[in-house]
Every structure is written in structure tokens, then in C-alpha cells.
Design a protein around this motif. Structure first.
Motif, mmCIF file in Angstrom:
data_model
loop_
_atom_site.group_PDB
_atom_site.id
_atom_site.type_symbol
_atom_site.label_atom_id
_atom_site.label_comp_id
_atom_site.label_asym_id
_atom_site.label_seq_id
_atom_site.Cartn_x
_atom_site.Cartn_y
_atom_site.Cartn_z
ATOM 1 N N UNK A 1 0.842 -1.212 0.000
ATOM 2 C CA UNK A 1 0.000 0.000 0.000
ATOM 3 C C UNK A 1 0.869 1.251 0.000
ATOM 4 N N UNK A 2 1.840 1.306 0.906
ATOM 5 C CA UNK A 2 2.669 2.502 1.032
ATOM 6 C C UNK A 2 3.636 2.646 -0.141
ATOM 7 N N UNK A 3 4.105 1.522 -0.674
ATOM 8 C CA UNK A 3 4.945 1.588 -1.874
ATOM 9 C C UNK A 3 4.174 2.166 -3.051
ATOM 10 N N UNK A 4 2.932 1.720 -3.236
ATOM 11 C CA UNK A 4 2.091 2.233 -4.321
ATOM 12 C C UNK A 4 1.823 3.724 -4.142
ATOM 13 N N UNK A 5 1.545 4.115 -2.904
ATOM 14 C CA UNK A 5 1.125 5.482 -2.625
ATOM 15 C C UNK A 5 2.269 6.486 -2.727
ATOM 16 N N UNK A 6 3.432 6.126 -2.226
ATOM 17 C CA UNK A 6 4.510 7.110 -2.118
ATOM 18 C C UNK A 6 5.681 6.896 -3.073
ATOM 19 N N UNK A 7 5.767 5.728 -3.712
ATOM 20 C CA UNK A 7 6.930 5.465 -4.567
ATOM 21 C C UNK A 7 6.537 5.052 -5.988
ATOM 22 N N UNK A 8 5.674 4.047 -6.114
ATOM 23 C CA UNK A 8 5.400 3.479 -7.427
ATOM 24 C C UNK A 8 4.410 4.305 -8.237
ATOM 25 N N UNK A 9 3.257 4.612 -7.653
ATOM 26 C CA UNK A 9 2.166 5.225 -8.416
ATOM 27 C C UNK A 9 1.804 6.635 -7.970
ATOM 28 N N UNK A 10 1.799 6.862 -6.662
ATOM 29 C CA UNK A 10 1.332 8.130 -6.120
ATOM 30 C C UNK A 10 2.010 9.367 -6.670
ATOM 31 N N UNK A 11 3.343 9.443 -6.672
ATOM 32 C CA UNK A 11 4.010 10.657 -7.180
ATOM 33 C C UNK A 11 3.648 10.976 -8.626
ATOM 34 N N UNK A 12 3.516 9.945 -9.463
ATOM 35 C CA UNK A 12 3.158 10.166 -10.862
ATOM 36 C C UNK A 12 1.739 10.712 -10.992
ATOM 37 N N UNK A 13 0.811 10.160 -10.215
ATOM 38 C CA UNK A 13 -0.568 10.635 -10.266
ATOM 39 C C UNK A 13 -0.676 12.081 -9.785
ATOM 40 N N UNK A 14 0.068 12.413 -8.748
ATOM 41 C CA UNK A 14 0.051 13.791 -8.262
ATOM 42 C C UNK A 14 0.593 14.757 -9.311
ATOM 43 N N UNK A 15 1.633 14.346 -10.008
ATOM 44 C CA UNK A 15 2.247 15.190 -11.027
ATOM 45 C C UNK A 15 1.298 15.409 -12.208
ATOM 46 N N UNK A 16 0.617 14.358 -12.628
ATOM 47 C CA UNK A 16 -0.239 14.448 -13.816
ATOM 48 C C UNK A 16 -1.578 15.124 -13.516
ATOM 49 N N UNK A 17 -2.211 14.737 -12.394
ATOM 50 C CA UNK A 17 -3.584 15.180 -12.151
ATOM 51 C C UNK A 17 -3.701 16.316 -11.128
ATOM 52 N N UNK A 18 -2.593 16.651 -10.434
ATOM 53 C CA UNK A 18 -2.523 17.817 -9.536
ATOM 54 C C UNK A 18 -3.788 17.974 -8.681
ATOM 55 N N UNK A 19 -4.084 17.007 -7.812
ATOM 56 C CA UNK A 19 -5.332 17.052 -7.045
ATOM 57 C C UNK A 19 -5.521 18.359 -6.283
ATOM 58 N N UNK A 20 -6.711 18.926 -6.430
ATOM 59 C CA UNK A 20 -7.098 20.128 -5.688
ATOM 60 C C UNK A 20 -8.068 19.680 -4.596
ATOM 61 N N UNK A 21 -7.648 19.811 -3.342
ATOM 62 C CA UNK A 21 -8.399 19.242 -2.230
ATOM 63 C C UNK A 21 -8.868 20.342 -1.288
ATOM 64 N N UNK A 22 -10.142 20.281 -0.927
ATOM 65 C CA UNK A 22 -10.719 21.206 0.041
ATOM 66 C C UNK A 22 -11.160 20.439 1.278
ATOM 67 N N UNK A 23 -10.920 21.010 2.450
ATOM 68 C CA UNK A 23 -11.449 20.449 3.687
ATOM 69 C C UNK A 23 -10.731 19.236 4.232
ATOM 70 N N UNK A 24 -9.500 18.990 3.801
ATOM 71 C CA UNK A 24 -8.782 17.804 4.264
ATOM 72 C C UNK A 24 -8.546 17.832 5.774
ATOM 73 N N UNK A 25 -8.597 19.012 6.356
ATOM 74 C CA UNK A 25 -8.406 19.132 7.807
ATOM 75 C C UNK A 25 -9.525 18.450 8.592
ATOM 76 N N UNK A 26 -10.620 18.115 7.930
ATOM 77 C CA UNK A 26 -11.725 17.448 8.611
ATOM 78 C C UNK A 26 -11.439 15.973 8.883
#
Length: 236
Positions: free
Chosen positions: A3-28
């Protein structure tokens, strides 16, 4: 570990770079303790982007068919869901569906985050449909707060049936936690479960700006309307 490998090393960084998630209210989303993330369901990608933007591990349930596909595509899909910690659920209902909810209840009792789509299936047309009461049972039996989450544009980025998503900025909105402690001890009351579920669906409607339809989405899918209504505008 996967899970953590996918999120932070294998897939996550690429998805963040391509889709640039805009998140509101994450503090909740609380930093510790059990919490239920209750989300609308617009696209296959919903189960990718919610865990991506939440710091803690999110355990979703998904239809069992995602784990039994054939060929390269089926194997990759299965590996993704296994790696993301997703629990397969038999949508035929009864004891099989209850087993998946029981597993999520164990996640919550261990202090984790359980993700669930109250509608039970993807929206066929972008509107918000009647919620099933499994989310209420989780909330009432665990005592965990429910944080409503809405995908604002994933039906545009990856509509149902489309394998390759469009490159567009993903927009996600989290709402304030909902506390149902006033119903403590009433988990078996179907009227209470319906009231809790409807309150959650109302918050999802308010957060998303989508039209609410008091019919189960699967029933609409089964009816196969000739012309689905136009996609609803999202809240800004």
C-alpha cells in the motif's frame, strides 16, 4: 507494505504530477482514531484519488469482480486493489455483503479509516442516488464519526467505460465530520439506520451540488434508460 509503496513510490508521485489534485477540507479528516469516509461514486478512479490525498491508510470495499478479471488488464486491476488494501464484496447481498462490512468494522475498531460508497455502485449519470444503510450500520456499531467526501469532476476525467482518463485537475472536497452518538445502541433499528443514511446523503448533496434522486442507482442502471439526463453542474 505494498500500500505505502504504491502510494509514495510506485504510483502516487506520478498521479500527483499528472492530475494535480485540488483538495478542500482535508483538515476534517482526524489524524488519529477511527473514521468513516463516505463518498459519492462517479468513477473507477474514486478509489485511487481518495487514498492518494489522505495521509492515513484508507480501506475501501469494492465489487468482487475487480479481483477476478482475466488477462493483463484483470491482473493489473487485481494487483492495484490488493495493493491498496481494498476489500472485495459480493454485491449479491446477504451474508457475503455483511462479511465485507464486518471486516471494515474491524478496521474501525483498530483505529483505522474505512472508506465506503453509500450508493453501492457508480452513478449512471452524475446525479446522487439513494444510499444503502450499510454506512449507517458501520457508524452506529463503531461509534466512529462520518466524514463526507465528494468527487467533483472524476466523471469528466474518467467516465464509466473509459479505460484511459483525461488529463485534467482532480477536484475533491471533504466536509465536516458527522456525529451520530445520539443514536448509540440503536444499530439494529432500520428506521434509525435509514435516518442516518439519509443525513449522510444530504451532506453529500450539499457538498457536491449534484441533484439527489431518491432511487437506488442500481435500479436505474437495470432499467437502461434510452437517454440519461444531462450531467449536473458541481458546486464551486
Amino acid at each position: 507494505m505494498l500500500y505505502w509503496l504504491m502510494k509514495y513510490i510506485i504510483l502516487g508521485p506520478l498521479l500527483r504530477l499528472i492530475f494535480r489534485p485540488q483538495v478542500e477540507g482535508l483538515q476534517h479528516v482526524p489524524d488519529t482514531g477511527p473514521v468513516i469516509l463516505a463518498s459519492n461514486h462517479l468513477s473507477f478512479s474514486d478509489s485511487i484519488f481518495t487514498p492518494l490525498v489522505v495521509k492515513r491508510k484508507v480501506t475501501f470495499i469494492a465489487k468482487a469482480e475487480y479481483f477476478t478479471g482475466k488477462g493483463i488488464k484483470g491482473w493489473l486491476t487485481k494487483m492495484f486493489f490488493v495493493g491498496s488494501g481494498t476489500i472485495p464484496v459480493d454485491r449479491s447481498g446477504g451474508r457475503a455483503a455483511q462479511a465485507a462490512l464486518d471486516t471494515q468494522l474491524r478496521v474501525l475498531r483498530a483505529g483505522g479509516i474505512a472508506g465506503i460508497y453509500p450508493e453501492g455502485t457508480r452513478s449512471p449519470d452524475g446525479r446522487l442516488y439513494r444510499g444503502k444503510t450499510g454506512v449507517a450500520r458501520l457508524a452506529l456499531e463503531s461509534g466512529a464519526p462520518v466524514v463526507p467526501v465528494v468527487m467533483l469532476n472524476l466523471d469528466e476525467i474518467q467516465p464509466p467505460g473509459k479505460l484511459i482518463p483525461k488529463v485534467e485537475r482532480v477536484r475533491i472536497r471533504f466536509g465536516a465530520p458527522l456525529d451520530f452518538s445520539r443514536y448509540a445502541g440503536l444499530a439494529a433499528d432500520r428506521f434509525v439506520e435509514r435516518a442516518v443514511t439519509d443525513e449522510i446523503m444530504y451532506e453529500l448533496m450539499e457538498l457536491s451540488g449534484r441533484e439527489y434522486v431518491d432511487v437506488y442507482a442500481q435500479k436505474v442502471k437495470n432499467s437502461q434508460p434510452a437517454e440519461p439526463p444531462p450531467r449536473q453542474p458541481v458546486a464551486v
